[in-house]
Motif scaffolding. Structure first.
Motif, PDB file in Angstrom:
ATOM      1  N   THR A 113      37.722  29.641  37.617  1.00 48.93           N
ATOM      2  CA  THR A 113      37.303  30.684  36.611  1.00 48.93           C
ATOM      3  C   THR A 113      37.678  29.999  35.341  1.00 48.93           C
ATOM      4  OG1 THR A 113      39.530  32.056  37.006  1.00 48.93           O
ATOM      5  CG2 THR A 113      37.533  32.549  37.909  1.00 48.93           C
ATOM      6  N   ARG A 150      30.615  42.250  39.887  1.00 54.39           N
ATOM      7  CA  ARG A 150      30.889  42.051  41.495  1.00 54.39           C
ATOM      8  C   ARG A 150      31.929  43.446  41.669  1.00 54.39           C
ATOM      9  NH1 ARG A 150      33.511  36.737  43.998  1.00 54.39           N
ATOM     10  NH2 ARG A 150      31.256  36.393  44.763  1.00 54.39           N
ATOM     11  N   GLU A 151      33.052  43.607  40.730  1.00 52.24           N
ATOM     12  CA  GLU A 151      33.852  44.690  41.398  1.00 52.24           C
ATOM     13  C   GLU A 151      33.207  46.029  41.419  1.00 52.24           C
ATOM     14  OE1 GLU A 151      38.073  46.587  39.988  1.00 52.24           O
ATOM     15  OE2 GLU A 151      37.435  44.443  39.178  1.00 52.24           O
ATOM     16  N   GLU A 165      25.464  34.300  39.598  1.00 57.15           N
ATOM     17  CA  GLU A 165      25.737  33.810  40.716  1.00 57.15           C
ATOM     18  C   GLU A 165      26.853  32.643  40.937  1.00 57.15           C
ATOM     19  OE1 GLU A 165      22.327  33.302  42.950  1.00 57.15           O
ATOM     20  OE2 GLU A 165      21.860  35.400  43.173  1.00 57.15           O
ATOM     21  N   ALA A 178      34.479  31.652  40.696  1.00 54.69           N
ATOM     22  CA  ALA A 178      35.586  32.548  41.149  1.00 54.69           C
ATOM     23  C   ALA A 178      36.071  32.462  42.339  1.00 54.69           C
ATOM     24  CB  ALA A 178      35.317  33.818  40.631  1.00 54.69           C
ATOM     25  N   ASP A 179      34.968  32.315  43.373  1.00 54.74           N
ATOM     26  CA  ASP A 179      35.537  32.051  44.666  1.00 54.74           C
ATOM     27  C   ASP A 179      36.205  30.865  44.883  1.00 54.74           C
ATOM     28  OD1 ASP A 179      34.338  34.491  45.467  1.00 54.74           O
ATOM     29  OD2 ASP A 179      32.448  33.885  46.003  1.00 54.74           O
ATOM     30  N   ALA A 216      31.332  38.875  34.733  1.00 51.14           N
ATOM     31  CA  ALA A 216      30.844  38.785  35.957  1.00 51.14           C
ATOM     32  C   ALA A 216      31.788  39.252  37.106  1.00 51.14           C
ATOM     33  CB  ALA A 216      30.813  37.073  36.320  1.00 51.14           C
ATOM     34  N   ALA A 217      33.296  39.209  36.881  1.00 53.01           N
ATOM     35  CA  ALA A 217      33.986  39.971  37.831  1.00 53.01           C
ATOM     36  C   ALA A 217      33.783  41.271  37.764  1.00 53.01           C
ATOM     37  CB  ALA A 217      35.383  39.277  37.564  1.00 53.01           C
ATOM     38  N   TRP A 245      30.115  33.720  39.926  1.00 52.57           N
ATOM     39  CA  TRP A 245      30.765  34.319  41.395  1.00 52.57           C
ATOM     40  C   TRP A 245      31.551  33.159  42.151  1.00 52.57           C
ATOM     41  CZ3 TRP A 245      26.892  38.600  42.756  1.00 52.57           C
ATOM     42  CH2 TRP A 245      27.006  39.732  42.027  1.00 52.57           C
TER      43      TRP A 245
END
Length: 98
Positions: A91, A61-62, A80, A86-87, A57-58, A83
């Protein structure tokens, strides 16, 4: 959606974006990198599905471009959610094998 189903779905999304996914063993967490000019995500095969899903997932996004892909609603929701976790700093933690 179970992490065991999320991992292959995230891998397929990365492949659609032209990113190769490799599984290796070693004392590392994994992530997106560039090898000989090619985007590659390296996963630690010893980590559980939850940790691998977080790494994938990271990487999605990256790398960018995930918003333009068609993902099944359950896969999009899982992405989502990963994410958002992680925000929030939630994680999947995996101890390093150092």
């Amino acid at each position: 959606m179970k992490p065991s189903a999320v991992v292959p779905a995230f891998e397929e999304a990365l492949r659609q974006l032209g990113v190769r996914v490799r599984r290796e063993r070693g004392p590392f967490r994994g992530g997106l990198c560039v090898v000989d000019g090619e985007a590659v995500v390296v996963l630690n095969r010893q980590h559980p599905d939850e940790a691998q899903a977080a790494v994938l997932a990271a990487a999605l996004r990256e790398h960018g471009g995930a918003d333009e892909l068609y993902l099944r609603p359950a896969v999009r929701a899982a992405l989502e959610d990963a994410w958002a976790q992680a925000d929030a700093g939630q994680t999947a933690e995996v101890a390093d094998d150092d």
